[in-house]
Design a protein around this motif. Structure first.
Motif, PDB file in Angstrom:
ATOM      1  N   LEU A  38       7.196 -48.699 -44.439  1.00 22.02           N
ATOM      2  CA  LEU A  38       8.232 -47.489 -44.901  1.00 22.02           C
ATOM      3  C   LEU A  38       8.036 -46.555 -43.772  1.00 22.02           C
ATOM      4  O   LEU A  38       8.093 -46.659 -42.224  1.00 22.02           O
ATOM      5  CB  LEU A  38       6.153 -46.835 -45.173  1.00 22.02           C
ATOM      6  N   VAL A  39       9.406 -45.268 -43.908  1.00 25.76           N
ATOM      7  CA  VAL A  39       9.675 -44.502 -43.215  1.00 25.76           C
ATOM      8  C   VAL A  39       8.702 -43.309 -43.045  1.00 25.76           C
ATOM      9  O   VAL A  39       8.968 -42.605 -44.134  1.00 25.76           O
ATOM     10  CB  VAL A  39      10.883 -43.794 -43.638  1.00 25.76           C
ATOM     11  N   SER A  40       7.561 -43.812 -42.313  1.00 26.00           N
ATOM     12  CA  SER A  40       6.071 -42.322 -42.895  1.00 26.00           C
ATOM     13  C   SER A  40       7.228 -41.751 -42.057  1.00 26.00           C
ATOM     14  O   SER A  40       7.973 -40.924 -40.991  1.00 26.00           O
ATOM     15  CB  SER A  40       4.955 -42.964 -41.937  1.00 26.00           C
ATOM     16  N   HIS A  41       6.660 -40.298 -42.413  1.00 24.91           N
ATOM     17  CA  HIS A  41       6.490 -38.736 -42.411  1.00 24.91           C
ATOM     18  C   HIS A  41       5.338 -38.139 -42.013  1.00 24.91           C
ATOM     19  O   HIS A  41       4.407 -38.040 -42.255  1.00 24.91           O
ATOM     20  CB  HIS A  41       7.145 -38.556 -43.392  1.00 24.91           C
ATOM     21  N   ALA A  42       5.324 -36.919 -40.926  1.00 27.60           N
ATOM     22  CA  ALA A  42       4.236 -36.242 -40.869  1.00 27.60           C
ATOM     23  C   ALA A  42       3.853 -35.099 -41.397  1.00 27.60           C
ATOM     24  O   ALA A  42       2.614 -35.128 -41.871  1.00 27.60           O
ATOM     25  CB  ALA A  42       4.642 -35.117 -39.437  1.00 27.60           C
ATOM     26  N   SER A  43       4.631 -35.084 -42.939  1.00 24.68           N
ATOM     27  CA  SER A  43       4.314 -33.455 -43.835  1.00 24.68           C
ATOM     28  C   SER A  43       3.137 -35.139 -44.791  1.00 24.68           C
ATOM     29  O   SER A  43       2.353 -34.589 -45.839  1.00 24.68           O
ATOM     30  CB  SER A  43       6.054 -34.185 -44.808  1.00 24.68           C
ATOM     31  N   VAL A  44       3.054 -36.422 -44.662  1.00 22.94           N
ATOM     32  CA  VAL A  44       2.523 -37.012 -45.669  1.00 22.94           C
ATOM     33  C   VAL A  44       0.789 -37.575 -44.819  1.00 22.94           C
ATOM     34  O   VAL A  44      -0.090 -37.798 -44.498  1.00 22.94           O
ATOM     35  CB  VAL A  44       2.880 -38.042 -46.226  1.00 22.94           C
ATOM     36  N   GLN A  45       1.513 -38.125 -44.134  1.00 20.00           N
ATOM     37  CA  GLN A  45       0.292 -38.264 -42.732  1.00 20.00           C
ATOM     38  C   GLN A  45      -0.417 -37.978 -42.537  1.00 20.00           C
ATOM     39  O   GLN A  45      -1.247 -37.941 -41.615  1.00 20.00           O
ATOM     40  CB  GLN A  45       1.034 -39.826 -41.661  1.00 20.00           C
ATOM     41  N   VAL A  46       0.209 -36.710 -41.900  1.00 15.70           N
ATOM     42  CA  VAL A  46      -1.218 -35.226 -41.206  1.00 15.70           C
ATOM     43  C   VAL A  46      -0.901 -34.519 -42.284  1.00 15.70           C
ATOM     44  O   VAL A  46      -2.200 -33.949 -42.113  1.00 15.70           O
ATOM     45  CB  VAL A  46      -0.459 -35.010 -40.314  1.00 15.70           C
ATOM     46  N   PHE A  47      -0.023 -33.318 -42.099  1.00 15.87           N
ATOM     47  CA  PHE A  47      -0.357 -33.041 -43.300  1.00 15.87           C
ATOM     48  C   PHE A  47      -0.869 -32.637 -44.369  1.00 15.87           C
ATOM     49  O   PHE A  47      -1.230 -31.534 -44.816  1.00 15.87           O
ATOM     50  CB  PHE A  47       1.008 -31.364 -43.467  1.00 15.87           C
ATOM     51  N   SER A  48      -0.090 -34.144 -45.197  1.00 13.51           N
ATOM     52  CA  SER A  48      -1.343 -34.407 -46.750  1.00 13.51           C
ATOM     53  C   SER A  48      -2.526 -34.414 -46.387  1.00 13.51           C
ATOM     54  O   SER A  48      -3.799 -33.642 -46.903  1.00 13.51           O
ATOM     55  CB  SER A  48      -0.733 -34.996 -47.359  1.00 13.51           C
ATOM     56  N   THR A  49      -2.862 -35.552 -44.819  1.00 13.32           N
ATOM     57  CA  THR A  49      -3.841 -35.471 -44.856  1.00 13.32           C
ATOM     58  C   THR A  49      -5.035 -33.605 -44.362  1.00 13.32           C
ATOM     59  O   THR A  49      -6.160 -33.822 -44.985  1.00 13.32           O
ATOM     60  CB  THR A  49      -4.289 -36.365 -43.496  1.00 13.32           C
ATOM     61  N   ALA A  50      -4.359 -32.567 -43.623  1.00 11.90           N
ATOM     62  CA  ALA A  50      -4.825 -32.069 -43.645  1.00 11.90           C
ATOM     63  C   ALA A  50      -4.595 -31.613 -44.412  1.00 11.90           C
ATOM     64  O   ALA A  50      -6.418 -29.999 -44.314  1.00 11.90           O
ATOM     65  CB  ALA A  50      -3.854 -31.012 -42.304  1.00 11.90           C
ATOM     66  N   THR A  51      -4.616 -31.222 -46.019  1.00 11.42           N
ATOM     67  CA  THR A  51      -4.761 -29.807 -46.758  1.00 11.42           C
ATOM     68  C   THR A  51      -5.099 -30.494 -47.834  1.00 11.42           C
ATOM     69  O   THR A  51      -6.213 -30.173 -48.810  1.00 11.42           O
ATOM     70  CB  THR A  51      -3.028 -29.385 -46.551  1.00 11.42           C
ATOM     71  N   MET A  52      -5.590 -31.912 -48.174  1.00 12.59           N
ATOM     72  CA  MET A  52      -5.919 -31.924 -49.472  1.00 12.59           C
ATOM     73  C   MET A  52      -7.118 -33.098 -49.324  1.00 12.59           C
ATOM     74  O   MET A  52      -7.101 -33.788 -48.267  1.00 12.59           O
ATOM     75  CB  MET A  52      -4.784 -33.723 -50.104  1.00 12.59           C
TER      76      MET A  52
END
Length: 327
Positions: A93-107
């Motif tokens: 996976l080309v992992s991305h902070a928008s998912v691994q960090v920001f989605s985790t923080a807001t979902m």
């Protein structure tokens, strides 16, 4: 050398004698195509970086590497696909902070654990977020912009509720005591940019990558960048930190990850490849053109995981402070 015992939570069983490796009957990779999953649509930053990296990975591994787009739900669908894929070294996976960090923080709920369901191999590049206004905007500086937002509504667009630009804008509004800095969420950066250029909103916070050309041709003006140092492409634009906002220093990283329990020999080989790939002169030139740059040296293995953990804590706190949540 990477520490085998601590490399990204690889299990003791995997370290001792990975059944997958035995089933392959020898060296990896030997059987068919390696998938590099991009969890966003073609044409975006993740897809672009994935397609830049794939040929070099193919050459290094001696096996075909193909990019597979699995977009949807703000990157959650593709990320979850990799989390649940076999840990056999054929899906990355080309992992991305928008998912691994920001989605985790807001979902409140995600179908995967951003740390424990992955083997995070290393960081690839980082993209700064920038505050943009039109070239004809009356705001010449960040100070002018924030002064206006203390007395009247000044709207900033973002790629969506809970995105990194949204949280950065909320933090800027709070720290500058500019209560009239109003967030306008869009379903992606493109419609937000359309409204900015049509004067429907006054500003936009967005990764620099897709805006470099408009900044160079004078269509846009940049009032601040979120990296700790000024960007080579924008040497005259001060950072937010220089302008009194040191907390606004978060760039959005892209990394290379795999399903959890990736056998240690594969994880070590892939992690070791990252610095070599990022040193490729042709790749570096393209990264510089996109203003999406690698750290030197790139964080690998446990160091990369530590960065993800720290950012999750930091941005979860910001999301809670400003009551930003995606149901």
């Amino acid at each position: 050398m990477l520490n085998r015992r601590h490399l990204l939570g690889v299990t003791a069983a995997a370290l001792a004698a990975p059944a997958i490796a035995r089933a392959q009957g020898g060296a990896w990779p030997t059987r068919g195509t390696v998938r590099l999953v991009a969890q966003f649509p073609p044409g975006g930053l993740v897809d672009t970086i994935a397609r830049l990296m794939a040929p070099s990975l193919s050459q290094a591994l001696g096996q075909t590497v193909v990019v597979e787009n699995r977009a949807g739900a703000g990157g959650v669908i593709g990320t979850d696909f990799v989390a649940k894929a076999p840990a056999d070294g054929y899906t990355f996976l080309v992992s991305h902070a928008s998912v691994q960090v920001f989605s985790t923080a807001t979902m409140p709920t995600l179908p995967f654990d951003p740390i424990n369901d992955f083997t995070h191999l290393g960081m690839l590049v980082e993209a700064s977020n920038v505050l943009l206004v039109r070239a004809d905007s009356p705001f010449q500086t960040l100070g002018q912009y924030l002064t206006a937002a203390k007395t009247r509504p000044v709207r900033y667009g973002s790629s969506g509720i809970g995105s990194a630009p949204h949280l950065l804008g909320a933090m800027l509004s709070s720290e500058a005591n500019a209560p009239d800095l109003d967030h306008v969420p869009y379903r992606g950066s493109a419609p937000a940019m359309q409204d900015l250029m049509a004067s429907q909103i006054e500003s936009m916070i967005d990764p620099i990558t897709t805006n470099v050309q408009m900044l160079k041709d004078g269509s846009l003006r940049c009032l601040g960048v979120s990296t700790p140092q000024r960007l080579p492409a924008l040497p005259n634009i001060p950072t937010f930190a220089e302008q009194g906002f040191p907390r606004l220093t978060s760039a959005q990283w892209l990394g290379l990850s795999a399903p959890k329990n990736l056998p240690a020999p594969i994880a070590e080989r892939m992690s070791a490849l990252i610095p070599q790939l990022l040193a490729n002169p042709q790749l570096r030139l393209r990264f510089e053109e996109l203003q999406t740059l690698p750290r030197n040296p790139p964080p690998l293995g446990p160091e990369f995981v530590g960065i993800i953990r720290e950012q999750i804590v930091e941005w979860s706190g910001v999301a809670k402070q400003f009551n930003i949540s995606i149901s």
